[in-house]
Design a protein around this motif. Structure first.
Motif, PDB file in Angstrom:
ATOM      1  N   LEU A 338      43.543  36.129  42.351  1.00  0.00           N
ATOM      2  CA  LEU A 338      42.535  36.610  41.397  1.00  0.00           C
ATOM      3  C   LEU A 338      41.236  36.974  42.110  1.00  0.00           C
ATOM      4  N   LEU A 339      40.863  36.203  43.095  1.00  0.00           N
ATOM      5  CA  LEU A 339      39.636  36.489  43.843  1.00  0.00           C
ATOM      6  C   LEU A 339      39.735  37.849  44.524  1.00  0.00           C
ATOM      7  N   VAL A 348      38.793  44.318  36.073  1.00  0.00           N
ATOM      8  CA  VAL A 348      39.643  43.143  36.294  1.00  0.00           C
ATOM      9  C   VAL A 348      38.865  41.864  35.994  1.00  0.00           C
ATOM     10  N   ARG A 349      37.586  41.833  36.368  1.00  0.00           N
ATOM     11  CA  ARG A 349      36.771  40.638  36.078  1.00  0.00           C
ATOM     12  C   ARG A 349      36.673  40.411  34.571  1.00  0.00           C
ATOM     13  N   ALA A 377      37.908  28.559  43.862  1.00  0.00           N
ATOM     14  CA  ALA A 377      37.554  28.500  42.436  1.00  0.00           C
ATOM     15  C   ALA A 377      36.051  28.680  42.261  1.00  0.00           C
ATOM     16  N   ARG A 378      35.272  28.017  43.098  1.00  0.00           N
ATOM     17  CA  ARG A 378      33.803  28.160  43.023  1.00  0.00           C
ATOM     18  C   ARG A 378      33.391  29.590  43.345  1.00  0.00           C
ATOM     19  N   LEU A 383      31.413  34.833  41.213  1.00  0.00           N
ATOM     20  CA  LEU A 383      31.655  36.259  41.061  1.00  0.00           C
ATOM     21  C   LEU A 383      31.662  36.653  39.589  1.00  0.00           C
ATOM     22  N   LEU A 384      32.123  35.735  38.738  1.00  0.00           N
ATOM     23  CA  LEU A 384      32.237  36.033  37.309  1.00  0.00           C
ATOM     24  C   LEU A 384      30.997  35.650  36.516  1.00  0.00           C
TER      25      LEU A 384
END
Length: 401
Positions: A338-339, A348-349, A377-378, A383-384
């Motif tokens: 996902l990253l 995509v985000r 995850a962080r 990013l989101l």
């Protein structure tokens, strides 16, 4: 059958398969003494003399004696103590080998011989060593990958069972016979047209080929053979046979572990195939390996593009971020994938946020997961951040980051 003392390796205590002699005059099985030396030992295991010369000289005389003993010994295929020498025994190893080699042998005789080989290789360590020593493994490969005959699925399946039983215990360089175009075409035909058990078994064999250092060149050939990848992808998508799909996922993962194969794998639809497989089989043991292969393919621009064009990719990956299981690697690869996808695409985000990725990431951070999973995850949460509204939930999100 008891093995004569002189025919046993002093290290493994098993029957010699490749006897070699050190400068001290002591003979060992090659795999055992090579491991001893590789571990940093510079002495002879029996005499404890320091070795100034670690040259291994093949002991042809001893190997010849062992071969003669095997051919003249008792019938290994019988559980009871035999009373006949092998030359007189209808089910002896020499008779089994003759039936498998002979073009004129009846199909029923070949089936009986294969069944005896399978039982012997499964139930007896000594018997397995004898089969390997007498060259049954390459013989079985020749039988399996000759031009397939219609209606011979029973014979092919039994031969494949024997190959898979012996392959963990033997030198896999015999598999390089598949570099031959005729044998490779036979493998493709069996993989495409065989029954589900044959397809599953061949996937296991492809996995073994990819894992062995002596068949790395063959693995590249498999990864560049269009039809092999196409059939594996079709098995990934097969909803009717979960075992074959799982075996195909493991085979593809192994093939894609070689960088040289990844570009062609993407070209033949492996990215879409893996996503389709994960959408239906996220609880399977092979899901982590499928996710690992997918993350490797997304490292290439073509792989990333293929995933972005797949309408289910983001949703499938989001569901696998926080897996309620003891498998931490799956979460790592899902977050890593996902990253990669989110870095270059606002669309995509947004899709990931709408699919609930924020909650999944927060749950993951609170769970017992690996340091790599937490780090990624962080990074993904940061990013989101721009996609998250500044309300109470947003403040909680900010604190978590």
């Amino acid at each position: 059958m008891s093995i004569p003392h002189l025919f046993r390796c002093p290290i493994s205590l098993d029957l010699f398969t490749d006897p070699v002699t050190l400068s001290t005059g002591q003979t060992y099985d090659r795999p055992s003494i090579e491991k001893w030396l590789a571990d940093g030992n510079l002495t002879c295991p029996v005499t404890m003399q320091r070795l100034h010369d670690t040259t291994l000289v093949p002991n042809h005389t001893l190997r010849h004696l062992i071969d003669q003993w095997l051919l003249a010994g008792p019938d290994l295929s019988s559980r009871q103590k035999p009373t006949k020498p092998i030359a007189d025994c209808g089910l002896s190893l020499s008779a089994l080998k003759h039936n498998l080699q002979s073009p004129s042998a009846a199909r029923a005789a070949k089936l009986e011989a294969l069944e005896k080989v399978r039982v012997l290789s499964v139930e007896s360590d000594i018997g397995q060593a004898c089969l390997i020593q007498l060259g049954f493994f390459p013989l079985l490969l020749q039988l399996l990958f000759q031009a397939p005959r219609r209606g011979d699925s029973e014979l092919m399946q039994l031969a494949l069972d024997c190959v898979l039983t012996l392959s963990p215990s033997t030198q896999l360089d015999s598999l390089n016979m598949l570099k031959n175009e005729i044998h490779l075409a036979s493998l493709v035909a069996l993989l495409d047209q065989g029954n589900p058990k044959i397809k599953t078994g061949l996937c296991h064999l492809l996995e073994a080929i990819a894992a062995s250092p002596v068949t790395q060149e063959l693995c590249v050939i498999m990864g560049q053979t269009r039809r092999v990848l196409q059939v594996l992808v079709s098995l990934l998508r097969d909803k009717s046979d979960a075992r074959a799909a799982e075996a195909a996922a493991r085979a593809i993962s192994a093939i894609c572990s070689l960088e040289a194969n990844r570009g062609n794998a993407i070209k033949e639809g492996v990215v879409d195939g893996l996503i389709a497989y994960l959408s239906l089989n996220s609880a399977q043991r092979s899901a982590s390996r499928a996710l690992a292969a997918l993350e490797l393919l997304l490292g290439l621009e073509a792989g990333k593009k293929a995933a972005m064009e797949d309408l289910n990719a983001v949703q499938v990956l989001v569901k696998l971020v926080f897996r309620v299981s003891s498998d931490q690697e799956g979460s790592e690869h899902a977050v890593g994938s996902l990253l990669i996808l989110c870095c270059d695409s606002a669309r995509v985000r947004m899709e990931a946020v709408n699919a609930g990725v924020l909650v999944q990431l927060l749950l993951l951070l609170q769970a017992q997961c690996s340091s790599r999973a937490k780090t990624e995850a962080r990074a993904l949460l940061k990013l989101l951040r721009s996609m998250w509204s500044e309300d109470t939930g947003g403040r909680n999100f900010h604190n978590a980051v």
